[in-house]
Scaffold this motif. Structure first.
Motif, PDB file in Angstrom:
ATOM      1  N   CYS A  76      48.635  50.016  34.554  1.00 34.22           N
ATOM      2  CA  CYS A  76      49.730  50.973  34.400  1.00 34.22           C
ATOM      3  C   CYS A  76      50.527  51.178  35.688  1.00 34.22           C
ATOM      4  CB  CYS A  76      49.182  52.318  33.931  1.00 34.22           C
ATOM      5  SG  CYS A  76      48.547  52.293  32.244  1.00 34.22           S
ATOM      6  N   MET A 151      50.377  48.416  20.368  1.00 36.95           N
ATOM      7  CA  MET A 151      51.142  49.647  20.589  1.00 36.95           C
ATOM      8  C   MET A 151      51.440  49.841  22.075  1.00 36.95           C
ATOM      9  SD  MET A 151      49.072  52.196  18.007  1.00 36.95           S
ATOM     10  CE  MET A 151      49.571  53.627  18.919  1.00 36.95           C
ATOM     11  N   ILE A 152      50.417  49.662  22.890  1.00 37.83           N
ATOM     12  CA  ILE A 152      50.584  49.876  24.331  1.00 37.83           C
ATOM     13  C   ILE A 152      51.491  48.811  24.931  1.00 37.83           C
ATOM     14  CG2 ILE A 152      49.347  49.844  26.542  1.00 37.83           C
ATOM     15  CD1 ILE A 152      47.071  51.318  25.002  1.00 37.83           C
ATOM     16  N   TYR A 155      55.033  49.726  24.156  1.00 42.18           N
ATOM     17  CA  TYR A 155      55.425  50.848  25.010  1.00 42.18           C
ATOM     18  C   TYR A 155      55.717  50.360  26.435  1.00 42.18           C
ATOM     19  CZ  TYR A 155      54.849  55.320  27.522  1.00 42.18           C
ATOM     20  OH  TYR A 155      55.011  56.413  28.325  1.00 42.18           O
ATOM     21  N   HIS A 156      54.826  49.526  26.956  1.00 46.60           N
ATOM     22  CA  HIS A 156      54.976  48.946  28.295  1.00 46.60           C
ATOM     23  C   HIS A 156      56.298  48.188  28.404  1.00 46.60           C
ATOM     24  CE1 HIS A 156      54.376  45.481  31.043  1.00 46.60           C
ATOM     25  NE2 HIS A 156      53.709  46.328  31.796  1.00 46.60           N
ATOM     26  N   GLY A 158      58.891  48.351  26.455  1.00 45.49           N
ATOM     27  CA  GLY A 158      60.026  49.253  26.259  1.00 45.49           C
ATOM     28  C   GLY A 158      60.409  49.960  27.546  1.00 45.49           C
ATOM     29  N   LEU A 159      59.406  50.459  28.265  1.00 47.85           N
ATOM     30  CA  LEU A 159      59.696  51.113  29.546  1.00 47.85           C
ATOM     31  C   LEU A 159      60.240  50.121  30.569  1.00 47.85           C
ATOM     32  CD1 LEU A 159      56.735  53.634  30.023  1.00 47.85           C
ATOM     33  CD2 LEU A 159      59.106  54.134  29.406  1.00 47.85           C
ATOM     34  N   LEU A 175      54.392  55.505  32.650  1.00 51.94           N
ATOM     35  CA  LEU A 175      53.511  54.541  31.979  1.00 51.94           C
ATOM     36  C   LEU A 175      52.041  54.971  31.978  1.00 51.94           C
ATOM     37  CD1 LEU A 175      53.464  51.839  30.436  1.00 51.94           C
ATOM     38  CD2 LEU A 175      53.223  50.693  32.631  1.00 51.94           C
ATOM     39  N   GLY A 178      51.495  57.998  29.563  1.00 54.32           N
ATOM     40  CA  GLY A 178      51.694  57.623  28.164  1.00 54.32           C
ATOM     41  C   GLY A 178      50.575  56.760  27.624  1.00 54.32           C
ATOM     42  N   VAL A 179      50.156  55.772  28.405  1.00 54.60           N
ATOM     43  CA  VAL A 179      49.090  54.874  27.960  1.00 54.60           C
ATOM     44  C   VAL A 179      47.774  55.628  27.820  1.00 54.60           C
ATOM     45  CG1 VAL A 179      47.662  52.885  28.629  1.00 54.60           C
ATOM     46  CG2 VAL A 179      50.165  52.757  28.801  1.00 54.60           C
ATOM     47  N   MET A 182      47.916  57.665  24.675  1.00 57.46           N
ATOM     48  CA  MET A 182      47.752  56.855  23.471  1.00 57.46           C
ATOM     49  C   MET A 182      46.294  56.499  23.219  1.00 57.46           C
ATOM     50  SD  MET A 182      50.854  54.166  23.096  1.00 57.46           S
ATOM     51  CE  MET A 182      51.771  54.154  24.608  1.00 57.46           C
TER      52      MET A 182
END
Length: 193
Positions: A76, A151-152, A155-156, A158-159, A175, A178-179, A182
């Motif tokens: 992260c 999912m992660i 998200y990764h 996307g950021l 990050l 959020g991780v 989740m």
């Protein structure tokens, strides 16, 4: 091979010409065509070579000898540090080179798209393995590691894409929080990881 990846990452696949690649690499255009039929073929070979280097780094970073939450925290925190370095070097946040290239060429260059998908799947599998280890250690509850990894990873990426668009690595500071959220990691465990 380094030249093509850097030019594409700092610019775009479409704007990178064979002349640009040859100039950056210090080779003659005839030499290029002796080894490669096209820019896409060179980019595919360059991704293969780059993956071989990154794989060794990932094997070390995701080693099962490192506690799972420590691996997760490193996963992260790395993008923020890397994007800060890139901004200092190139004057811009560049995001993920593989994802950025994939977004640009996915409908045009099928062999290159397939190579990109393969590499992204490898990255996701490292994350999946980490999640499986953390679940087995009882530090998270994620019986479906593959689903959580998808999912992660989304998200990764996307950021990373937002950071590139906004030219702001600070976007990546969220990050870890959020991780860990989740995965249901308690704040106290996240701090000590």
């Amino acid at each position: 091979m380094e030249a093509v990846l850097e030019l594409i990452w700092t610019g775009s696949y479409g704007s990178t010409t064979i002349d640009h690649i040859c100039d950056k690499a210090g080779v003659k255009k005839g030499s290029f065509y002796y080894f490669f039929d096209s820019k896409a073929e060179l980019a595919t070979a360059a991704l293969d070579e780059d993956w071989a280097l990154r794989r060794a780094q990932l094997d070390a970073a995701f080693s099962p000898t490192i506690p799972p939450l420590e691996r997760l925290r490193s996963f992260c925190e790395f993008p923020y540090k890397k994007q800060q370095e890139l901004k200092q070097r190139f004057g811009a946040v560049l995001g993920c080179p593989v994802f950025t290239l994939g977004c640009e060429v996915c409908t045009q260059e099928q062999k290159l798209r397939a190579k990109i998908q393969q590499i992204l799947d490898y990255y996701r599998k490292y994350l999946e393995s980490l999640i499986r280890d953390a679940h087995a250690a009882g530090v998270i509850h994620a019986p479906d590691a593959a689903e959580k990894a998808r999912m992660i990873w989304a998200y990764h990426e996307g950021l990373m894409t937002q950071a590139r668009i906004q030219n702001d690595a600070e976007v990546l500071r969220e990050l870890p929080r959020g991780v860990f959220a989740m995965l249901g990691v308690k704040e106290s465990e996240a701090v000590t990881a």
